[in-house]
Design an enzyme around this catalytic site. Sequence first.
Site, PDB file in Angstrom:
ATOM      1  N   ALA A 126      63.096  33.407  50.578  1.00  0.00           N
ATOM      2  CA  ALA A 126      63.403  34.777  51.000  1.00  0.00           C
ATOM      3  C   ALA A 126      63.120  34.956  52.489  1.00  0.00           C
ATOM      4  CB  ALA A 126      62.586  35.766  50.176  1.00  0.00           C
ATOM      5  N   ASP A 166      44.277  33.456  41.907  1.00  0.00           N
ATOM      6  CA  ASP A 166      42.980  34.111  41.694  1.00  0.00           C
ATOM      7  C   ASP A 166      43.071  35.643  41.721  1.00  0.00           C
ATOM      8  OD1 ASP A 166      42.094  31.520  41.742  1.00  0.00           O
ATOM      9  OD2 ASP A 166      41.262  31.622  43.762  1.00  0.00           O
TER      10      ASP A 166
HETATM   11  O1  F6P Z   1      42.297  29.347  44.703  1.00  0.00           O
HETATM   12  C1  F6P Z   1      43.044  28.759  43.685  1.00  0.00           C
HETATM   13  C2  F6P Z   1      42.197  27.789  42.895  1.00  0.00           C
HETATM   14  O2  F6P Z   1      42.997  27.224  41.880  1.00  0.00           O
HETATM   15  C3  F6P Z   1      40.913  28.371  42.310  1.00  0.00           C
HETATM   16  O3  F6P Z   1      41.137  29.120  41.155  1.00  0.00           O
HETATM   17  C4  F6P Z   1      40.097  27.125  42.089  1.00  0.00           C
HETATM   18  O4  F6P Z   1      38.720  27.429  42.127  1.00  0.00           O
HETATM   19  C5  F6P Z   1      40.483  26.259  43.270  1.00  0.00           C
HETATM   20  O5  F6P Z   1      41.738  26.751  43.739  1.00  0.00           O
HETATM   21  C6  F6P Z   1      40.626  24.793  42.955  1.00  0.00           C
HETATM   22  O6  F6P Z   1      40.920  24.146  44.134  1.00  0.00           O
HETATM   23  P1  F6P Z   1      41.436  22.634  44.226  1.00  0.00           P
HETATM   24  O7  F6P Z   1      42.840  22.585  43.736  1.00  0.00           O
HETATM   25  O8  F6P Z   1      41.330  22.329  45.686  1.00  0.00           O
HETATM   26  O9  F6P Z   1      40.531  21.822  43.359  1.00  0.00           O
END
Ligand code: F6P
Length: 323
Positions: A22, A127
């Site tokens: 987009a 999140d």
């Molecule tokens: O911010 C997104 C997220 O998936 C969080 O929910 C989680 O704590 C973190 O990233 C995990 O990060 P990575 O993929 O770097 O392990």
Amino acid sequence: MKRIGVLTSGGDGPGLNPCIRAATRMALGYGLEVMGIERGYAGLIGGEMIPLDARSVGGVIGRGGTFLGTARASEFKTPQGQREALRNLNRHGIEGLVVIGGNGSLSGACALHRLGFPVVGVPATIDNDVVGTDIAIGVDTALNTILDAIDKIKDTASSHQRAFLIETMGRDSGYLALMGGMAGGAEMVLIPEVETPLEEVAQGLLDAYVRGKAHCIVVVAEGYKPGTQAVAAYLQERQEELGFEVRVTVLGHIQRGGAPSAFDRILATRLGAAAVRELQQGNHGHLVGLVGNQIVLTPLEDVLTRRKDLDLGLYELGKILEK
Ligand code: F6P
């Protein structure tokens, strides 16, 4: 303004591709050139860029992940990293930047803004912890993935008369666990925002058993303390007296993948287009978010200094309905 850049940064999530699409097509509509910056701020520092035209973003609307790639780039937090980024932006004639990502990415965007570079942020993180938007890109699809998992686990939990701890992502936010638990009809939700002692969790299992439930589903946010494994160990030591055998499923990164839902595609499209419109109109240093179904601008400084609170009324509602 003749040329803008677009990047995705931080943890990926469903909806990044439709957002890039987009932003690109909106920019082309304004007669701007578009550079896709690969691997987020890491690619910005390294000068990894590709020109994007209308065809480069063809067919990406339904694809999970980000075709530009992403990274968590700690080097961008340093003055040297930011200096290299600015140098590359200037070298490639980029006069404005759309940053798509969560709080870490938006704090990078704010750093560029403070250095005087025109930037607009777009909230994208499963999140849902970004101030300035009711919902971020990726949340809806992640919730549907969680819901699918809860439904499936419930089938096996009922067959075996078991309790399941299902861990969701969310970092310090309990949003995914709370909403996933509500949509999935969980018996209990454990989130970082509400202190729940282990004795109370055990009592919840016992109550569910005594009430005659065939299963007990407990959705645990990854940020809940003392953590899923500690809860599991506590309950497993007492499973004889609680009635249910206890199992654990950590959903992990499946929550970040998959084709974006219709909601996420539309949200990503609206926000990606709005970000370019604002850049083009000279409204820099903002986040474009969705508040009450309207596109709303919030200064990046506010986004980073305020905390997004969970609606604990929904937690209380869940407690009434879990009976
Ligand atoms: O911010 C997104 C997220 O998936 C969080 O929910 C989680 O704590 C973190 O990233 C995990 O990060 P990575 O993929 O770097 O392990």
